[in-house]
Design a protein around this motif. Structure first.
Motif, PDB file in Angstrom:
ATOM      1  N   LEU A  98       0.828  -1.203   0.000  1.00 16.74           N
ATOM      2  CA  LEU A  98       0.000   0.000   0.000  1.00 16.74           C
ATOM      3  C   LEU A  98       0.864   1.255   0.000  1.00 16.74           C
ATOM      4  CD1 LEU A  98      -2.738   1.432   0.236  1.00 16.74           C
ATOM      5  CD2 LEU A  98      -2.561   1.179   2.726  1.00 16.74           C
ATOM      6  N   ASN A  99       1.927   1.252   0.796  1.00 18.49           N
ATOM      7  CA  ASN A  99       2.829   2.401   0.867  1.00 18.49           C
ATOM      8  C   ASN A  99       3.492   2.664  -0.483  1.00 18.49           C
ATOM      9  OD1 ASN A  99       5.912   3.327   1.458  1.00 18.49           O
ATOM     10  ND2 ASN A  99       4.502   4.305   2.883  1.00 18.49           N
ATOM     11  N   ALA A 154      -5.975  17.887   5.397  1.00 19.61           N
ATOM     12  CA  ALA A 154      -7.311  17.567   5.894  1.00 19.61           C
ATOM     13  C   ALA A 154      -7.642  16.092   5.656  1.00 19.61           C
ATOM     14  CB  ALA A 154      -8.349  18.461   5.214  1.00 19.61           C
ATOM     15  N   ALA A 155      -7.311  15.583   4.470  1.00 19.66           N
ATOM     16  CA  ALA A 155      -7.563  14.174   4.162  1.00 19.66           C
ATOM     17  C   ALA A 155      -6.743  13.264   5.072  1.00 19.66           C
ATOM     18  CB  ALA A 155      -7.225  13.900   2.692  1.00 19.66           C
ATOM     19  N   THR A 156      -5.497  13.646   5.327  1.00 16.55           N
ATOM     20  CA  THR A 156      -4.637  12.854   6.219  1.00 16.55           C
ATOM     21  C   THR A 156      -5.220  12.804   7.622  1.00 16.55           C
ATOM     22  OG1 THR A 156      -2.636  13.367   4.973  1.00 16.55           O
ATOM     23  CG2 THR A 156      -2.355  12.699   7.260  1.00 16.55           C
ATOM     24  N   GLY A 209      -5.454  13.442  -2.404  1.00 21.62           N
ATOM     25  CA  GLY A 209      -5.658  13.574  -0.962  1.00 21.62           C
ATOM     26  C   GLY A 209      -5.760  12.228  -0.282  1.00 21.62           C
ATOM     27  N   ILE A 210      -6.469  11.313  -0.915  1.00 17.62           N
ATOM     28  CA  ILE A 210      -6.594   9.960  -0.360  1.00 17.62           C
ATOM     29  C   ILE A 210      -5.239   9.268  -0.334  1.00 17.62           C
ATOM     30  CG2 ILE A 210      -7.662   7.698  -0.691  1.00 17.62           C
ATOM     31  CD1 ILE A 210     -10.023   9.155  -2.008  1.00 17.62           C
ATOM     32  N   MET A 211      -4.477   9.391  -1.423  1.00 15.03           N
ATOM     33  CA  MET A 211      -3.162   8.767  -1.482  1.00 15.03           C
ATOM     34  C   MET A 211      -2.206   9.366  -0.445  1.00 15.03           C
ATOM     35  SD  MET A 211      -3.145   6.328  -3.641  1.00 15.03           S
ATOM     36  CE  MET A 211      -4.896   5.936  -3.572  1.00 15.03           C
ATOM     37  N   ASN A 233       0.967   8.595   4.467  1.00 15.11           N
ATOM     38  CA  ASN A 233       1.408   9.021   5.788  1.00 15.11           C
ATOM     39  C   ASN A 233       1.137   7.960   6.847  1.00 15.11           C
ATOM     40  OD1 ASN A 233       2.380  11.564   5.015  1.00 15.11           O
ATOM     41  ND2 ASN A 233       0.322  12.436   5.048  1.00 15.11           N
ATOM     42  N   LEU A 234      -0.028   7.325   6.772  1.00 12.12           N
ATOM     43  CA  LEU A 234      -0.372   6.304   7.763  1.00 12.12           C
ATOM     44  C   LEU A 234       0.476   5.053   7.596  1.00 12.12           C
ATOM     45  CD1 LEU A 234      -2.170   5.201  10.027  1.00 12.12           C
ATOM     46  CD2 LEU A 234      -3.825   4.512   8.281  1.00 12.12           C
TER      47      LEU A 234
END
Length: 334
Positions: A51-52, A85-87, A262-264, A269-270
């Motif tokens: 995913l990363n 904001a998305a993060t 934004g989703i990516m 980050n997560l």
């Protein structure tokens, strides 16, 4: 065990106060007595790594597409605010049932303000570097973050490295210099922005490591606090640096790319903190270098770039030096 499950069934926001720092290196949450990972754990870890990797590659190409639009190119701050904001939203959701990837904590906004400023600075400069440089040069310039961290650690904290690590750093610098020549002749402004970008990234990494230890929190816990605060800090600057776009004039595919970026950004980050928490910083570094090779390959392929022998030698030196430095650095900490 049942009591632990009942205790974790409620979402708590803990107040966390900083303590005096003794080191600038980040400390991530780990179990006191590590046990060999099960097959299920290994599959989950591989899924986070995949995913990363996908999120990193997608984010770069999506951001490049977003900033190809003349209106959004003049909206750097608003695009960054959307990513923040998305993060923050994805991190918040990940603390709720049924995910509970990590436990949320509440940190003092006043003490978070400086690190939010570094966070915003490095992201904005990174976006500008991507806007004014090719994907290949943008990604290769980021390799210079490692030498910059070493230099800043020496200047600020008088931290030294071994001669072999220094040799790896020199190899990185020479490698990037060999590939920077053509870009410097045609895109001097882009080169300057790239230098500012990796310097601010190095400062952010040093500062974030110190704050993680000061507050005794993990990376995702700190990021959950700084992402929404960074959005608030950027709001007053938008009228001075951005131009309000005419949304109806922006092509649909660009809008979709903006939403997807934004989703990516949030998934990237997560996942990067979870990879380090589940494995080690060495594994994350190896994954990082593999991603660099993939991004460089896709970038030059999409740009139709034909590399010279000197540029190929520079890439090998830069990536090889980064890989060797990562191994030497981790062995030194053991």
């Amino acid at each position: 065990m049942e009591e632990e499950k009942r205790a974790s069934a409620e979402f708590l926001m803990d107040e966390v106060s900083p303590r005096p720092s003794t080191s600038s290196l980040p400390q991530f949450e780990k179990t006191a007595t590590p046990t060999p990972p099960s097959t299920k754990e290994q599959i989950v870890t591989c899924a986070w790594i995949a995913l990363n990797t996908v999120a990193t590659i997608c984010l770069i190409f999506l951001s490049k597409k977003v900033f190809s639009d003349a209106q959004l190119k003049a909206c750097q701050l608003m695009v960054v605010m959307w990513h923040f904001a998305a993060t923050g939203l994805v991190l918040y959701i990940s603390t709720r049932a049924p995910f509970r990837v990590f436990k949320a904590v509440r940190l003092s906004p006043w003490q978070m303000a400086p690190v939010c400023a570094f966070f915003a600075g490095y992201v904005i400069l990174g976006n500008l570097s991507l806007t004014y440089n090719s994907i290949g040069f943008y990604q290769l310039a980021k390799v210079m973050t490692t030498p910059c961290v070493v230099l800043l650690n020496f200047v600020l904290f008088r931290k030294t490295i071994t001669r072999y690590m220094l040799a790896a750093i020199v190899a990185i610098c020479i490698g990037v210099a060999l590939t920077i020549r053509a870009s410097a002749q045609t895109q001097l402004f882009g080169v300057i922005i790239a230098v500012m970008a990796f310097t601010s990234t190095a400062l952010y990494q040093i500062w974030i490591g110190k704050k993680i230890e000061d507050f005794e929190v993990s990376g995702p816990q700190l990021l959950l606090n700084q992402a929404p605060l960074s959005v608030i800090l950027l709001v007053p600057f938008v009228p001075f640096f951005d131009k309000m776009p005419d949304v109806h004039a922006i092509p649909t595919d660009i809008i979709l790319a903006l939403c997807a970026s934004g989703i990516m950004a949030s998934l990237l980050n997560l996942s990067q903190f979870l990879i380090i928490g589940r494995t080690s910083a060495l594994t994350f570094n190896v994954v990082g270098h593999l991603k660099t090779i993939l991004i460089l390959s896709f970038g030059w392929y999409s740009d139709g770039t034909i590399l010279s022998d000197k540029e190929i030698a520079g890439i090998v030196l830069a990536l090889g030096g980064g890989w060797v430095y990562s191994h030497l650095s981790m062995n030194r900490k053991k």
